[in-house]
Design a protein around this motif. Sequence first.
Motif, PDB file in Angstrom:
ATOM      1  N   GLY A  30       0.805  -1.204   0.000  1.00 54.01           N
ATOM      2  CA  GLY A  30       0.000   0.000   0.000  1.00 54.01           C
ATOM      3  C   GLY A  30       0.841   1.257   0.000  1.00 54.01           C
ATOM      4  N   SER A  31       0.159   2.367  -0.043  1.00 55.67           N
ATOM      5  CA  SER A  31       0.856   3.649  -0.024  1.00 55.67           C
ATOM      6  C   SER A  31       0.905   4.166   1.404  1.00 55.67           C
ATOM      7  CB  SER A  31       0.126   4.651  -0.915  1.00 55.67           C
ATOM      8  OG  SER A  31      -1.173   4.879  -0.402  1.00 55.67           O
ATOM      9  N   HIS A  32       1.917   4.984   1.681  1.00 54.72           N
ATOM     10  CA  HIS A  32       2.077   5.552   3.011  1.00 54.72           C
ATOM     11  C   HIS A  32       1.298   6.854   3.089  1.00 54.72           C
ATOM     12  CE1 HIS A  32       3.817   6.752   6.770  1.00 54.72           C
ATOM     13  NE2 HIS A  32       4.204   7.891   6.233  1.00 54.72           N
ATOM     14  N   ARG A  33       0.346   6.902   4.007  1.00 47.80           N
ATOM     15  CA  ARG A  33      -0.423   8.114   4.229  1.00 47.80           C
ATOM     16  C   ARG A  33      -0.177   8.585   5.652  1.00 47.80           C
ATOM     17  NH1 ARG A  33      -6.262   6.080   2.598  1.00 47.80           N
ATOM     18  NH2 ARG A  33      -5.997   5.539   4.762  1.00 47.80           N
ATOM     19  N   PRO A  34       0.434   9.743   5.826  1.00 50.25           N
ATOM     20  CA  PRO A  34       0.667  10.229   7.189  1.00 50.25           C
ATOM     21  C   PRO A  34      -0.652  10.554   7.874  1.00 50.25           C
ATOM     22  CG  PRO A  34       1.354  11.878   5.581  1.00 50.25           C
ATOM     23  CD  PRO A  34       0.956  10.647   4.823  1.00 50.25           C
ATOM     24  N   THR A  35      -0.718  10.275   9.159  1.00 52.57           N
ATOM     25  CA  THR A  35      -1.950  10.515   9.893  1.00 52.57           C
ATOM     26  C   THR A  35      -1.941  11.854  10.616  1.00 52.57           C
ATOM     27  OG1 THR A  35      -1.045   9.313  11.771  1.00 52.57           O
ATOM     28  CG2 THR A  35      -2.393   8.065  10.224  1.00 52.57           C
ATOM     29  N   LEU A  36      -0.780  12.462  10.776  1.00 54.24           N
ATOM     30  CA  LEU A  36      -0.673  13.765  11.432  1.00 54.24           C
ATOM     31  C   LEU A  36       0.016  14.761  10.511  1.00 54.24           C
ATOM     32  CD1 LEU A  36       0.540  12.943  15.072  1.00 54.24           C
ATOM     33  CD2 LEU A  36      -1.692  13.785  14.385  1.00 54.24           C
ATOM     34  N   SER A  37      -0.324  16.003  10.688  1.00 55.95           N
ATOM     35  CA  SER A  37       0.371  17.065   9.966  1.00 55.95           C
ATOM     36  C   SER A  37       1.726  17.301  10.640  1.00 55.95           C
ATOM     37  CB  SER A  37      -0.466  18.342  10.009  1.00 55.95           C
ATOM     38  OG  SER A  37      -0.528  18.822  11.336  1.00 55.95           O
ATOM     39  N   PRO A  38       2.640  18.022   9.979  1.00 58.40           N
ATOM     40  CA  PRO A  38       3.904  18.350  10.642  1.00 58.40           C
ATOM     41  C   PRO A  38       3.703  19.090  11.966  1.00 58.40           C
ATOM     42  CG  PRO A  38       4.081  18.774   8.302  1.00 58.40           C
ATOM     43  CD  PRO A  38       2.642  18.418   8.573  1.00 58.40           C
ATOM     44  N   THR A  39       2.683  19.937  12.043  1.00 60.66           N
ATOM     45  CA  THR A  39       2.389  20.625  13.302  1.00 60.66           C
ATOM     46  C   THR A  39       1.928  19.638  14.362  1.00 60.66           C
ATOM     47  OG1 THR A  39       1.733  22.576  12.046  1.00 60.66           O
ATOM     48  CG2 THR A  39       1.042  22.482  14.349  1.00 60.66           C
ATOM     49  N   GLY A  40       1.135  18.659  13.956  1.00 58.90           N
ATOM     50  CA  GLY A  40       0.692  17.623  14.886  1.00 58.90           C
ATOM     51  C   GLY A  40       1.859  16.826  15.433  1.00 58.90           C
ATOM     52  N   HIS A  41       2.810  16.479  14.558  1.00 60.21           N
ATOM     53  CA  HIS A  41       4.005  15.762  15.009  1.00 60.21           C
ATOM     54  C   HIS A  41       4.819  16.618  15.984  1.00 60.21           C
ATOM     55  CE1 HIS A  41       3.857  12.057  12.741  1.00 60.21           C
ATOM     56  NE2 HIS A  41       3.479  12.742  11.665  1.00 60.21           N
ATOM     57  N   LEU A  42       4.880  17.911  15.722  1.00 57.77           N
ATOM     58  CA  LEU A  42       5.612  18.808  16.617  1.00 57.77           C
ATOM     59  C   LEU A  42       4.945  18.874  17.988  1.00 57.77           C
ATOM     60  CD1 LEU A  42       7.901  20.849  17.038  1.00 57.77           C
ATOM     61  CD2 LEU A  42       6.323  22.607  16.207  1.00 57.77           C
TER      62      LEU A  42
END
Length: 126
Positions: A30-42
């Motif tokens: 499958g394809s990789h879909r991030p679940t959080l935005s960069p701000t969420g990761h921060l």
Amino acid sequence: MIVSNVSLGGCAQFNSALCAGAGEGHLGGGSHRPTLSPTGHLVVAVCLGFIGSLGLVNNLLVLVLFCRYKILRSPINLLLINISVSDLLVCVLGTPFSFAASTQGRWLIGEGGCVWYGFANSLCGE
């Protein structure tokens, strides 16, 4: 999608919707879909940084006070020391990997590191 007890390596053998859904975002398909935005990761990284550093300092303080003052050495306090040591191990063995993964927005230490991370956190009671 949460799928338990499904081997992603066996998805090539079967042509089902379950395997197609299980492969999304995971190793093996499958394809990789991030679940959080960069701000969420921060935000997660900042929270994990506070949790890790405060947990380290507070649990070390508990251990130092227990060792320094003999009046605190009671059977009930031994249970608290057990919890403190367990939490200290999680702060040292688990939180830094989660923090690093959150700062980069991806898991950094591979599949073997993921297994070790899960084992260490489960062993320490988190």
